[in-house]
Design a protein around this motif. Structure first.
Motif, PDB file in Angstrom:
ATOM      1  N   MET A  25      -2.201   9.761  -2.536  1.00  0.00           N
ATOM      2  CA  MET A  25      -3.529   9.188  -1.999  1.00  0.00           C
ATOM      3  C   MET A  25      -4.242   8.149  -2.978  1.00  0.00           C
ATOM      4  N   LEU A  26      -4.348   8.726  -4.242  1.00  0.00           N
ATOM      5  CA  LEU A  26      -4.871   7.757  -5.130  1.00  0.00           C
ATOM      6  C   LEU A  26      -4.470   6.534  -5.504  1.00  0.00           C
ATOM      7  N   GLY A  27      -2.915   6.585  -5.479  1.00  0.00           N
ATOM      8  CA  GLY A  27      -2.290   5.287  -5.690  1.00  0.00           C
ATOM      9  C   GLY A  27      -2.300   4.386  -4.693  1.00  0.00           C
ATOM     10  N   ALA A  28      -2.438   4.671  -3.523  1.00  0.00           N
ATOM     11  CA  ALA A  28      -2.529   4.105  -2.300  1.00  0.00           C
ATOM     12  C   ALA A  28      -3.862   3.246  -2.278  1.00  0.00           C
ATOM     13  N   PHE A  61       0.828  -1.150  -0.048  1.00  0.00           N
ATOM     14  CA  PHE A  61      -0.053   0.005  -0.093  1.00  0.00           C
ATOM     15  C   PHE A  61       0.725   1.248  -0.003  1.00  0.00           C
ATOM     16  N   THR A  62       1.848   1.087   0.708  1.00  0.00           N
ATOM     17  CA  THR A  62       2.842   2.236   0.619  1.00  0.00           C
ATOM     18  C   THR A  62       3.382   2.520  -0.528  1.00  0.00           C
ATOM     19  N   GLY A  89      -6.646   4.555   4.387  1.00  0.00           N
ATOM     20  CA  GLY A  89      -6.817   6.129   4.223  1.00  0.00           C
ATOM     21  C   GLY A  89      -5.863   6.576   5.403  1.00  0.00           C
ATOM     22  N   LEU A  90      -5.565   5.889   6.357  1.00  0.00           N
ATOM     23  CA  LEU A  90      -4.672   6.640   7.369  1.00  0.00           C
ATOM     24  C   LEU A  90      -3.128   6.478   6.601  1.00  0.00           C
ATOM     25  N   VAL A  91      -2.707   5.451   5.971  1.00  0.00           N
ATOM     26  CA  VAL A  91      -1.387   5.397   5.486  1.00  0.00           C
ATOM     27  C   VAL A  91      -1.306   6.283   4.182  1.00  0.00           C
ATOM     28  N   ALA A 132       3.581  -5.383  -4.087  1.00  0.00           N
ATOM     29  CA  ALA A 132       4.639  -4.436  -3.623  1.00  0.00           C
ATOM     30  C   ALA A 132       6.089  -4.525  -4.488  1.00  0.00           C
ATOM     31  N   ALA A 133       6.408  -5.896  -4.991  1.00  0.00           N
ATOM     32  CA  ALA A 133       7.521  -6.253  -5.672  1.00  0.00           C
ATOM     33  C   ALA A 133       7.434  -5.514  -6.985  1.00  0.00           C
ATOM     34  N   MET A 134       6.074  -5.862  -7.727  1.00  0.00           N
ATOM     35  CA  MET A 134       5.846  -5.145  -9.035  1.00  0.00           C
ATOM     36  C   MET A 134       6.037  -3.685  -9.124  1.00  0.00           C
ATOM     37  N   LEU A 135       5.403  -3.096  -8.259  1.00  0.00           N
ATOM     38  CA  LEU A 135       5.333  -1.736  -8.216  1.00  0.00           C
ATOM     39  C   LEU A 135       6.558  -0.922  -7.995  1.00  0.00           C
ATOM     40  N   GLU A 136       7.575  -1.755  -7.029  1.00  0.00           N
ATOM     41  CA  GLU A 136       8.854  -1.404  -6.789  1.00  0.00           C
ATOM     42  C   GLU A 136       9.560  -1.362  -8.090  1.00  0.00           C
TER      43      GLU A 136
END
Length: 342
Positions: free
Chosen positions: A135-138, A108-109, A256-258, A167-171
């Motif tokens: 925010m939209l990306g998360a 999510f981050t 939403g918090l992150v 996370a691996a793909m997005l990184e």
């Protein structure tokens, strides 16, 4: 484990534990004390008395300008971001029933960072546009992970596995974006990806404050259901907890918090991972501890920022939290590998 106490006032009753209350008070004092020292640190050093005088309207105009307009937004942003990250980490570690189930590791981050990078490197725009894209990306990443992990419901282990893959793909995609960017844009993007409180003003603090004010009470209201959910889906259902609806609501709240925290300070690593576990060890209570986790997150982030301000070389706060979090993660994995309790 300390014995609980019950406070009664008519038909109202509240169960509390002295150790947990004491830990929360100490953590709040540490976070606020570090924030005051942060406000007093800079090219124009200010004593604690001068900072407190400016905050209460008893300082001179120059001091009040430095404190209220230049430095206080940084400290407030750090406190609020730490609260949001600590709460978010507590939510996801409880949902997944896994100490590694934090938004740092389940994508999510990283999704939030992808949204910001696309805005910086592809679309262009100012701080407000970058925050909105973050925010939209998360949110989109969380939605995709949730849908892929959904099989008649979402179970913790599946959410973790799908999130790690996302996370691996997005990184990889984020690295590709930076390698294709011009030097100036790549530098700006790399700096944002580190996570920083430098240059934060009230335009960063107010949206973050609004998000925390709206979402934190929701997370705290679900605290009892979170603890019941940790007993397992069957046990929670037997106790009357609508597991899937509760889990969906908590995922929305945690994302939403992150998202608001990352939009304000960038993807600061490991605070969401470490804060809930440290809170559990400090309170010596099993299960999720939302309030201690939030206060631990605030103390960790503000104290890390204070460290950066006293280093001979200025560094983003994400570097310090990354080092501390890396040490903590090694210890956590070592404890699990040797049969320790994690």
């Amino acid at each position: 484990m300390s014995a609980s106490r019950v406070l009664r006032a008519g038909t109202f009753s509240l169960r509390w534990r002295p150790r947990s209350v004491a830990v929360c008070v100490v953590l709040a004092c540490v976070a606020l004390g570090a924030a005051v020292v942060v406000v007093g640190t800079g090219d124009l050093p200010l004593s604690v008395a001068e900072v407190l005088g400016a905050l209460t309207g008893q300082g001179d105009r120059a001091t009040e300008f430095v404190v209220l307009d230049l430095r206080l937004p940084r400290a407030v942003t750090g406190l609020l971001a730490g609260i949001a990250l600590g709460l978010s980490g507590a939510i996801f570690q409880s949902i997944t029933r896994n100490p590694l189930g934090s938004p740092d590791l389940i994508g999510f981050t990283t999704g939030s960072a992808t949204g910001a990078l696309l805005q910086i490197l592809v679309v262009g725009g100012g701080a407000a546009a970058i925050a909105a894209s973050s925010m939209l990306g998360a949110v989109l990443t969380a939605l995709a992970v949730y849908l892929v992990a959904y099989r008649g419901g979402v179970h913790g282990y599946r959410l973790v596995l799908v999130g790690i893959a996302a996370a691996a793909m997005l990184e990889s995609f984020n690295a590709y974006l930076i390698t294709r960017a011009e030097l100036r844009e790549a530098y700006e993007a790399a700096f944002w990806l580190t996570g920083s409180l430098n240059g934060r003003n009230w335009q960063h603090a107010w949206p973050l404050a609004a998000g925390v004010v709206v979402l934190a009470p929701v997370a705290l209201a679900f605290g009892r259901r979170l603890r019941m959910g940790e007993l397992g889906d069957d046990a929670a259902l037997a106790l009357g907890v609508p597991v899937q609806r509760t889990r969906a609501a908590l995922v929305v709240t945690g994302v939403g918090l992150v998202a608001v925290a990352t939009a304000a300070v960038g993807p600061v690593p490991f605070v969401a991972l470490a804060a809930p576990q440290l809170a559990r060890r400090l309170t010596r209570r099993p299960g999720t501890q939302p309030v201690p986790a939030a206060l631990t997150g605030a103390a960790l982030l503000v104290c890390s920022d204070l460290v950066t301000l006293h280093l001979p070389i200025p560094l983003p706060v994400g570097v310090v939290t990354g080092v501390l979090g890396g040490v903590y993660l090694v210890w956590l994995l070592s404890a699990e590998g040797t049969g320790g309790r994690v």
